[in-house]
Design an enzyme around this catalytic site. Structure first.
Site, PDB file in Angstrom:
ATOM      1  N   ARG A 161      -3.826  10.996   2.446  1.00 46.75           N
ATOM      2  CA  ARG A 161      -5.475  10.701   2.169  1.00 46.75           C
ATOM      3  C   ARG A 161      -6.319  11.541   2.324  1.00 46.75           C
ATOM      4  NH1 ARG A 161      -3.031   7.180   0.418  1.00 46.75           N
ATOM      5  NH2 ARG A 161      -3.281   4.679   0.360  1.00 46.75           N
ATOM      6  N   SER A 235      -8.002   0.026   2.779  1.00 48.23           N
ATOM      7  CA  SER A 235      -7.421   0.319   4.495  1.00 48.23           C
ATOM      8  C   SER A 235      -8.745   1.050   5.096  1.00 48.23           C
ATOM      9  CB  SER A 235      -6.422   1.302   4.160  1.00 48.23           C
ATOM     10  OG  SER A 235      -5.237   0.530   3.643  1.00 48.23           O
ATOM     11  N   GLU A 331     -10.460   5.700   7.368  1.00 47.76           N
ATOM     12  CA  GLU A 331      -9.821   6.435   6.393  1.00 47.76           C
ATOM     13  C   GLU A 331     -11.337   6.730   5.345  1.00 47.76           C
ATOM     14  OE1 GLU A 331      -8.691   6.350   2.209  1.00 47.76           O
ATOM     15  OE2 GLU A 331      -9.095   4.184   3.022  1.00 47.76           O
TER      16      GLU A 331
HETATM   17  N1  EPU Z   1       1.606  -4.780   8.608  1.00 48.45           N
HETATM   18  C1  EPU Z   1       1.493  -5.433   9.802  1.00 48.45           C
HETATM   19  N2  EPU Z   1       0.504  -6.191   9.808  1.00 48.45           N
HETATM   20  C2  EPU Z   1      -0.445  -6.100   8.956  1.00 48.45           C
HETATM   21  C3  EPU Z   1      -0.786  -5.154   7.910  1.00 48.45           C
HETATM   22  C4  EPU Z   1       0.563  -4.367   7.711  1.00 48.45           C
HETATM   23  O1  EPU Z   1       2.726  -5.624  10.497  1.00 48.45           O
HETATM   24  O2  EPU Z   1      -1.540  -6.764   9.307  1.00 48.45           O
HETATM   25  C5  EPU Z   1       2.723  -3.818   8.390  1.00 48.45           C
HETATM   26  C6  EPU Z   1       3.445  -4.378   7.298  1.00 48.45           C
HETATM   27  O3  EPU Z   1       4.368  -5.663   7.443  1.00 48.45           O
HETATM   28  C7  EPU Z   1       4.281  -3.247   6.691  1.00 48.45           C
HETATM   29  C8  EPU Z   1       3.493  -2.068   7.165  1.00 48.45           C
HETATM   30  O4  EPU Z   1       2.792  -2.594   8.251  1.00 48.45           O
HETATM   31  O5  EPU Z   1       5.488  -3.128   7.284  1.00 48.45           O
HETATM   32  C9  EPU Z   1       2.810  -1.582   5.937  1.00 48.45           C
HETATM   33  O6  EPU Z   1       2.009  -2.237   5.334  1.00 48.45           O
HETATM   34  P1  EPU Z   1       1.517  -2.233   3.779  1.00 48.45           P
HETATM   35  O7  EPU Z   1       2.908  -2.101   3.087  1.00 48.45           O
HETATM   36  O8  EPU Z   1       0.803  -3.391   3.494  1.00 48.45           O
HETATM   37  O9  EPU Z   1       0.746  -0.727   3.683  1.00 48.45           O
HETATM   38  P2  EPU Z   1      -0.329  -0.136   4.691  1.00 48.45           P
HETATM   39  O10 EPU Z   1       0.507   1.062   5.397  1.00 48.45           O
HETATM   40  O11 EPU Z   1      -0.967  -0.880   5.581  1.00 48.45           O
HETATM   41  C10 EPU Z   1      -0.914   1.671   2.857  1.00 48.45           C
HETATM   42  C11 EPU Z   1      -2.192   2.138   2.183  1.00 48.45           C
HETATM   43  C12 EPU Z   1      -2.651   1.315   1.384  1.00 48.45           C
HETATM   44  C13 EPU Z   1      -1.608   0.970   0.283  1.00 48.45           C
HETATM   45  C14 EPU Z   1      -0.477   0.468   0.690  1.00 48.45           C
HETATM   46  C15 EPU Z   1       0.758   0.227  -0.015  1.00 48.45           C
HETATM   47  C16 EPU Z   1      -3.033   3.740   4.038  1.00 48.45           C
HETATM   48  C17 EPU Z   1      -4.152   3.768   5.000  1.00 48.45           C
HETATM   49  N3  EPU Z   1      -2.981   2.478   3.359  1.00 48.45           N
HETATM   50  O12 EPU Z   1      -1.456   0.563   3.488  1.00 48.45           O
HETATM   51  O13 EPU Z   1      -3.700   2.059   0.656  1.00 48.45           O
HETATM   52  O14 EPU Z   1      -2.161   0.010  -0.747  1.00 48.45           O
HETATM   53  O15 EPU Z   1       0.101   1.146   1.833  1.00 48.45           O
HETATM   54  O16 EPU Z   1       1.193   1.567  -0.524  1.00 48.45           O
HETATM   55  O17 EPU Z   1      -2.176   4.700   3.887  1.00 48.45           O
HETATM   56  C18 EPU Z   1      -6.035   2.348   0.863  1.00 48.45           C
HETATM   57  O18 EPU Z   1      -5.747   3.484   1.102  1.00 48.45           O
HETATM   58  O19 EPU Z   1      -7.219   1.846   0.763  1.00 48.45           O
HETATM   59  C19 EPU Z   1      -5.053   1.415   0.543  1.00 48.45           C
HETATM   60  C20 EPU Z   1      -5.189   0.070   0.418  1.00 48.45           C
END
Ligand code: EPU
Length: 342
Positions: A161, A235, A331
Site C-alpha cells: 500500500r 480498509s 491507510e
Molecule cells: N479479520 C477479523 N475480523 C475482522 C476483519 C478481519 O478477524 O473484523 C480477519 C479475517 O478473518 C482474516 C484476516 O483478518 O483472517 C484478514 O481479513 P480480510 O481477508 O478481510 O483482509 P484484510 O487484511 O482485512 C486486506 C486489504 C483489503 C483487501 C483484502 C483482501 C489492507 C489494508 N487491506 O484486508 O484491501 O480487500 O485484504 O485481499 O491490506 C483496501 O486496501 O482498502 C482493501 C479493502
C-alpha cells in the site's frame, strides 16, 4: 477545462466528510497540463475517484480532478498483451473491459473502488494479487520539470500500500496513464484463504475468469460496504508488519491472531482481527463508526464530522497500542493531518 471556485468536496470523496476547496479544475486532456501552474493559487491536490482521500479539513488551494480517459491494447506476442489506461478511467470498469476482451490477470482486483491513476499511488491489492504483479510502467506529469515522463514499475517504488508517489515524491507527479501486462491465457491466482473457501467444492481446472471475478465480488459484497450506500474508504488501517520475534510474542498470548509471513522475514498481522477482538465492530462516535461486518473498515453513517472521526481513530489506535503494543497506521490519505496517538 472546467474551473470552479469554492467547491463542496463531500461528494468528491467516498467517505463524504464535509469540506470545501478554494478552486477545482477538471483535467480532461494532457494539453491542459502545460497551462496549469501548480503553485499559482495555493497548494494543489490531485483527486481521482476520491476513494482513498478523506478531508478532515478544508483544502486551502486547488483540487485537480483527473478525468483523463481512454484504454488502448497492444499485443506483444501470442499470449501477452499490454493494456494502457488513462488515469481518469474507473478501475472496476477497466477490469470489466479486460474480462470482456479476454485479457486476464486482473480478476482478483475486481470491484476495487477508485480510478486507474490511484492504483499505483498505493499499489492496490486484494485476494493475493497486487498492482505490482501486473504493472509495466506509468506515465506521469512531472510538475517540477514541467514535462511528461515515463516511469518503469521499478521506478515507481511500490511496496505494501505504498509507492514513491505517496511517500518520497508526494505531490511531484500527476499520474496520467498506467500500462499493465496481461495474458490471453487465464491462469487463476487462488492462494488467498478466504478465496479458496469461497471456491470450495469447485474444480480449479474448470474455473473460468468470470467465475473467479464473480467469487471475488461475492466476497467483497459480503465483507465490505458499498460506498454508494454507506460512505467509507475501504480498509482504514494498514495491516501492521512486525519483526518475527514480536509476532511470536503476540502469538503466545493470542494464538488465533491471523498473520502472514512477508518477503523480508517479517510478519504481517491482520489489523481487522486485532480491532475486532477489542469489541469495536459496530462501535460509533456520532456518525463515525466501525463497519459491523469488518473491523478494518470505518464508515460514515451520514453526518460524521472530522472531529468524530479523529476521536474514533484515536480510540482504536490507543486501544490496539495498549492491548498488543502494536502501532496502527492509517491507510488512506488524510487531508488535515494531526498527530495520531497510540
Ligand atoms: N479479520 C477479523 N475480523 C475482522 C476483519 C478481519 O478477524 O473484523 C480477519 C479475517 O478473518 C482474516 C484476516 O483478518 O483472517 C484478514 O481479513 P480480510 O481477508 O478481510 O483482509 P484484510 O487484511 O482485512 C486486506 C486489504 C483489503 C483487501 C483484502 C483482501 C489492507 C489494508 N487491506 O484486508 O484491501 O480487500 O485484504 O485481499 O491490506 C483496501 O486496501 O482498502 C482493501 C479493502
Amino acid at each position: 477545462m472546467k474551473n470552479r471556485a469554492d467547491v463542496d468536496l463531500s461528494r468528491l470523496s467516498t467517505f463524504r466528510l464535509p469540506a470545501r476547496a478554494e478552486r477545482l479544475i477538471e483535467l480532461t486532456s494532457l494539453d491542459q497540463l502545460e497551462t496549469i501552474d501548480p503553485n499559482a493559487d495555493g497548494p494543489m491536490l490531485v483527486l481521482g475517484g476520491g476513494s482513498n482521500t478523506l478531508f478532515l479539513a478544508d483544502w486551502p488551494g486547488t483540487v485537480l480532478l483527473n478525468r483523463l480517459r481512454g484504454i488502448q491494447t497492444r499485443p506483444l506476442d501470442a499470449t501477452r498483451v499490454e493494456v494502457t489506461a488513462a488515469a481518469g478511467e474507473n478501475w472496476h470498469q477497466l477490469v470489466r473491459y479486460c474480462l470482456d476482451n479476454g485479457l486476464y490477470g486482473l480478476e482478483n482486483l475486481v470491484m476495487i473502488p477508485g480510478s486507474v491513476g490511484a492504483a499505483p499511488m498505493q499499489n492496490i491489492g486484494a485476494y493475493g494479487v497486487e498492482l505490482a504483479d501486473r504493472l509495466v510502467s506509468v506515465t506521469a506529469w512531472d510538475w517540477q520539470a514541467g514535462q511528461l515522463v515515463g516511469l518503469s514499475r521499478e521506478e515507481c517504488g511500490l511496496g505494501y500500500r505504498d509507492s514513491r508517489f505517496k511517500s518520497t515524491d508526494q505531490g511531484r507527479y500527476l499520474i496520467c496513464s498506467v500500462t499493465l501486462s496481461l495474458s490471453t491465457r487465464f491462469k487463476p491466482t487462488l492462494g488467498y484463504t478466504s478465496l479458496q473457501d469461497q471456491m470450495a467444492g469447485r474444480d480449479p481446472h474448470s474455473l473460468d475468469a468470470r467465475q473467479l471475478a464473480a467469487a471475488v465480488m461475492r466476497l467483497r459484497r459480503h465483507r465490505l460496504p458499498d460506498p454508494a450506500r454507506l460512505a467509507n474508504a475501504g480498509s482504514f488501517f494498514k495491516n501492521p508488519v512486525v519483526e518475527r520475534a514480536e509476532a511470536n510474542r503476540l502469538l503466545v498470548d493470542w494464538p488465533r491472531l491471523a498473520h502472514w509471513p512477508v518477503a523480508d522475514g517479517r510478519v504481517k498481522l491482520a489489523a481487522g482481527w486485532l480491532i475486532e477482538r477489542l469489541g469495536f465492530r459496530g462501535h460509533r462516535i456520532g456518525d463515525a463508526g466501525v463497519y459491523r461486518n469488518h473491523a478494518l473498515v470505518l464508515v460514515n453513517h451520514g453526518r460524521a464530522t472530522a472531529d468524530q472521526l479523529r476521536e474514533l481513530i484515536n480510540e482504536i489506535t490507543e486501544a490496539v497500542a495498549t492491548e498488543y503494543g502494536v502501532a496502527l497506521e492509517p491507510e488512506p490519505r488524510l487531508i488535515g493531518q494531526w498527530a495520531i496517538k497510540g
